[in-house]
Structures are given as structure tokens and as C-alpha cells.
Design a protein around this motif. Structure first.
Motif, PDB file in Angstrom:
ATOM      1  N   LEU A 224      22.084  -4.777  24.556  1.00  0.00           N
ATOM      2  CA  LEU A 224      22.459  -4.449  23.182  1.00  0.00           C
ATOM      3  C   LEU A 224      21.369  -4.985  22.254  1.00  0.00           C
ATOM      4  O   LEU A 224      21.036  -6.173  22.303  1.00  0.00           O
ATOM      5  CB  LEU A 224      23.813  -5.069  22.820  1.00  0.00           C
ATOM      6  CG  LEU A 224      25.033  -4.545  23.585  1.00  0.00           C
ATOM      7  CD1 LEU A 224      26.282  -5.325  23.178  1.00  0.00           C
ATOM      8  CD2 LEU A 224      25.232  -3.052  23.324  1.00  0.00           C
ATOM      9  N   HIS A 225      20.810  -4.102  21.423  1.00  0.00           N
ATOM     10  CA  HIS A 225      19.749  -4.483  20.493  1.00  0.00           C
ATOM     11  C   HIS A 225      20.321  -4.692  19.089  1.00  0.00           C
ATOM     12  O   HIS A 225      21.111  -3.885  18.604  1.00  0.00           O
ATOM     13  CB  HIS A 225      18.684  -3.385  20.397  1.00  0.00           C
ATOM     14  CG  HIS A 225      17.794  -3.293  21.584  1.00  0.00           C
ATOM     15  ND1 HIS A 225      16.793  -4.189  21.838  1.00  0.00           N
ATOM     16  CD2 HIS A 225      17.756  -2.387  22.598  1.00  0.00           C
ATOM     17  CE1 HIS A 225      16.165  -3.846  22.952  1.00  0.00           C
ATOM     18  NE2 HIS A 225      16.738  -2.763  23.435  1.00  0.00           N
ATOM     19  N   SER A 226      19.888  -5.766  18.443  1.00  0.00           N
ATOM     20  CA  SER A 226      20.107  -5.955  17.011  1.00  0.00           C
ATOM     21  C   SER A 226      18.739  -6.217  16.394  1.00  0.00           C
ATOM     22  O   SER A 226      17.900  -6.893  17.001  1.00  0.00           O
ATOM     23  CB  SER A 226      21.043  -7.132  16.733  1.00  0.00           C
ATOM     24  OG  SER A 226      22.339  -6.869  17.238  1.00  0.00           O
ATOM     25  N   ALA A 227      18.488  -5.666  15.209  1.00  0.00           N
ATOM     26  CA  ALA A 227      17.156  -5.801  14.619  1.00  0.00           C
ATOM     27  C   ALA A 227      17.241  -5.775  13.103  1.00  0.00           C
ATOM     28  O   ALA A 227      18.192  -5.243  12.520  1.00  0.00           O
ATOM     29  CB  ALA A 227      16.234  -4.686  15.114  1.00  0.00           C
ATOM     30  N   GLU A 228      16.208  -6.366  12.487  1.00  0.00           N
ATOM     31  CA  GLU A 228      16.169  -6.438  11.026  1.00  0.00           C
ATOM     32  C   GLU A 228      14.717  -6.494  10.571  1.00  0.00           C
ATOM     33  O   GLU A 228      13.840  -6.996  11.287  1.00  0.00           O
ATOM     34  CB  GLU A 228      16.923  -7.680  10.547  1.00  0.00           C
ATOM     35  CG  GLU A 228      17.224  -7.688   9.065  1.00  0.00           C
ATOM     36  CD  GLU A 228      18.281  -8.727   8.710  1.00  0.00           C
ATOM     37  OE1 GLU A 228      18.186  -9.291   7.609  1.00  0.00           O
ATOM     38  OE2 GLU A 228      19.187  -8.964   9.537  1.00  0.00           O
ATOM     39  N   LEU A 229      14.467  -5.986   9.371  1.00  0.00           N
ATOM     40  CA  LEU A 229      13.120  -5.970   8.801  1.00  0.00           C
ATOM     41  C   LEU A 229      12.777  -7.336   8.218  1.00  0.00           C
ATOM     42  O   LEU A 229      13.576  -7.938   7.509  1.00  0.00           O
ATOM     43  CB  LEU A 229      13.036  -4.911   7.700  1.00  0.00           C
ATOM     44  CG  LEU A 229      11.688  -4.758   6.984  1.00  0.00           C
ATOM     45  CD1 LEU A 229      10.648  -4.192   7.932  1.00  0.00           C
ATOM     46  CD2 LEU A 229      11.842  -3.846   5.768  1.00  0.00           C
ATOM     47  N   MET A 238       9.544  -6.177  12.573  1.00  0.00           N
ATOM     48  CA  MET A 238      10.935  -6.113  13.000  1.00  0.00           C
ATOM     49  C   MET A 238      11.218  -7.301  13.900  1.00  0.00           C
ATOM     50  O   MET A 238      10.476  -7.557  14.851  1.00  0.00           O
ATOM     51  CB  MET A 238      11.179  -4.806  13.764  1.00  0.00           C
ATOM     52  CG  MET A 238      12.576  -4.670  14.346  1.00  0.00           C
ATOM     53  SD  MET A 238      12.809  -3.091  15.212  1.00  0.00           S
ATOM     54  CE  MET A 238      11.789  -3.347  16.666  1.00  0.00           C
ATOM     55  N   VAL A 239      12.258  -8.056  13.566  1.00  0.00           N
ATOM     56  CA  VAL A 239      12.713  -9.100  14.476  1.00  0.00           C
ATOM     57  C   VAL A 239      13.896  -8.522  15.234  1.00  0.00           C
ATOM     58  O   VAL A 239      14.829  -7.977  14.647  1.00  0.00           O
ATOM     59  CB  VAL A 239      13.091 -10.402  13.734  1.00  0.00           C
ATOM     60  CG1 VAL A 239      14.170 -10.186  12.692  1.00  0.00           C
ATOM     61  CG2 VAL A 239      13.521 -11.475  14.735  1.00  0.00           C
ATOM     62  N   THR A 240      13.819  -8.587  16.548  1.00  0.00           N
ATOM     63  CA  THR A 240      14.848  -7.983  17.381  1.00  0.00           C
ATOM     64  C   THR A 240      15.489  -9.029  18.282  1.00  0.00           C
ATOM     65  O   THR A 240      14.806  -9.912  18.811  1.00  0.00           O
ATOM     66  CB  THR A 240      14.263  -6.828  18.228  1.00  0.00           C
ATOM     67  OG1 THR A 240      15.286  -6.267  19.049  1.00  0.00           O
ATOM     68  CG2 THR A 240      13.131  -7.310  19.117  1.00  0.00           C
ATOM     69  N   ALA A 241      16.795  -8.942  18.417  1.00  0.00           N
ATOM     70  CA  ALA A 241      17.561  -9.827  19.297  1.00  0.00           C
ATOM     71  C   ALA A 241      18.190  -8.975  20.385  1.00  0.00           C
ATOM     72  O   ALA A 241      18.673  -7.867  20.128  1.00  0.00           O
ATOM     73  CB  ALA A 241      18.638 -10.559  18.511  1.00  0.00           C
ATOM     74  N   VAL A 242      18.172  -9.495  21.607  1.00  0.00           N
ATOM     75  CA  VAL A 242      18.688  -8.739  22.750  1.00  0.00           C
ATOM     76  C   VAL A 242      19.850  -9.502  23.372  1.00  0.00           C
ATOM     77  O   VAL A 242      19.741 -10.708  23.614  1.00  0.00           O
ATOM     78  CB  VAL A 242      17.586  -8.527  23.807  1.00  0.00           C
ATOM     79  CG1 VAL A 242      18.121  -7.675  24.954  1.00  0.00           C
ATOM     80  CG2 VAL A 242      16.369  -7.870  23.176  1.00  0.00           C
TER      81      VAL A 242
END
Length: 242
Positions: A224-229, A238-242
Motif C-alpha cells: 500500500l502506497h501513501s505519498a505527499e508533495l 514526493m515522499v512515499t511511505a510503503v
């Protein structure tokens, strides 16, 4: 008995002396076109220019080239003229081209008829505070148990990855930083990566989007990916959390 009112010229002289005694703030005037017309010791200390070097030059000299190219200095003058004031924190340049993080207030000065006759600008150097915040963020980023990575929006190039992310994908950090997501091929579904980037570019916050991640060994797993600018050195990322 009423206090004797000081002549306006005396008050003006006192104000001038006050401004010239301040060294922690750059305080200076611009003409309506944005050319520097006054300079205080604080401006010299923070920006590095002596008065005779900078008076008469356009204030865009204090901005990084990418901001000048997109018309940021002129835009700030327009906002201040329209709204009376412009304020922000951002990168500015010292003499010699080194950057510092500044708190900037730009105020329109008007005559009796309401016409803009110039601008007053106050700049404070917040670089030490900025570095402190980034150091704190960096420590939290590295120690976070959630796999995190930062990539540029323009190319999808890795800027940073924490230990949890490195363990997840199986690549040493030095094999990730500077390479693109496509080069290491950790997203086998190219359309998934493209959709994620477009969503972030449009200002959306991505939360728990299903996808596939491929490790260095070739193992694929559903995640599951979550991301933010965010911005890193004024570069959209983009910082992305997995």
C-alpha cells in the motif's frame, strides 16, 4: 501642559538612525521598479553587499536564478502593490551566490493620493533555524520504522531512503540515491508509477493505494502506497511511505 511636538524632520532623522543601528534585520527601500534605493548595516551583514555596490541595482539579484526565470521578484512587487504587503519564507542569495533561508516582508509605500511610490523590505536570516528543523526531520526520517523514500517529481530520481525502505527493496542506499525509480525497476507496473506521480503533481495526497513493489532479488510483493508533495532545496519531490 501639552508635550511639545517634535518637527517631522527630527522624527524622520530619529527613524533613520534607528534603522541604521539595526544589524539583525536587512531593512531597505526599493523604488517602484524594484531597484534598491537605501541600505542599512543589517542588509550589509546579511546579504554581503556594501551600500555603494547595491544601491541602484534591481532586487532580483537576491533571488536564485530559477525564481528570476519564473518572474518571482516581479510577482512579489505586484502582490505587495495590490494587497499592500507580501510575506513569505524562502531561499535568497548573498553576494557571491550562497543561499540563505529568509523571512521576507515587502510593504508598498504610497503617497497622499494612494499611488505606489516605492516599497519597504525587511529580511531576516533564518538559516540556522531551517537547518535545525531539517536535521530534526532527517533524524526522524532515518529512524522511522515505516519504509520511506523521497524521489524527485521531474525524473523520479531517489533523493533519500531510510533504513526500513532499504531493507524492504534489498538495495543498499548508495545503489538507490541518484538513480531513478525506472532504472532500479522497483515498480514493475509502469502505469502505477505514472498515476502516482500525476496524482501528486496535481496536489492530491495519496493514501493507501494498492501496488506492486519489486525487490533487488526480483521478488514482487503487494503493498500500500501513501505519498505527499514536499520540496527539497526548492525542488518538487514526493515522499512515499510503503
Amino acid at each position: 501642559m501639552k508635550a511639545k511636538q517634535q518637527p517631522a524632520r527630527d522624527v524622520g532623522e530619529q527613524f533613520r538612525l534607528l534603522v541604521e543601528s539595526i544589524e539583525d534585520y536587512a531593512i531597505f527601500l526599493l523604488d517602484p521598479q524594484g531597484n534598491v534605493s537605501s541600505w542599512n548595516p543589517g542588509a550589509e551583514r546579511i546579504k554581503g553587499y556594501r551600500a555603494e555596490e547595491i544601491i541602484g541595482r534591481h532586487f532580483s539579484v537576491f533571488y536564485p536564478s530559477e525564481d528570476v526565470d519564473r518572474g518571482k521578484p516581479q510577482s512579489e512587487l505586484q502582490v505587495a502593490a495590490r494587497d499592500g504587503r507580501f510575506e513569505e519564507e524562502g531561499w535568497r542569495l548573498r553576494k557571491g551566490g550562497t543561499r540563505f533561508w529568509a523571512d521576507v516582508v515587502l510593504t508598498a509605500i504610497r503617497d497622499e493620493r494612494g499611488r505606489v511610490i516605492g516599497f519597504g523590505k525587511v529580511t531576516r536570516d533564518l538559516t540556522e533555524r531551517k537547518w535545525g528543523e531539517e536535521e530534526k526531520f532527517g533524524k526522524m526520517f532515518r529512524l522511522c520504522p515505516v519504509p520511506l523514500a523521497i524521489v524527485t517529481l521531474a525524473e523520479g530520481r531517489f533523493v533519500e531512503a531510510n533504513e526500513a525502505y532499504v531493507r524492504l527493496v534489498g538495495y543498499p542506499r548508495e545503489e538507490l540515491i541518484g538513480r531513478t525509480v525506472a532504472e532500479v525497476n522497483i515498480h514493475p507496473q509502469a502505469e502505477q508509477r505514472t498515476a502516482l506521480m500525476k496524482a501528486i503533481e496535481s496536489g492530491q495526497k495519496v493514501r493507501n493505494v494498492e501496488g506492486v513493489l519489486r525487490s533487488k532479488s526480483g521478488e514482487e510483493r503487494s503493498v500500500l502506497h501513501s505519498a505527499e508533495l514536499i520540496e527539497v532545496g526548492e525542488n518538487p519531490c514526493m515522499v512515499t511511505a510503503v
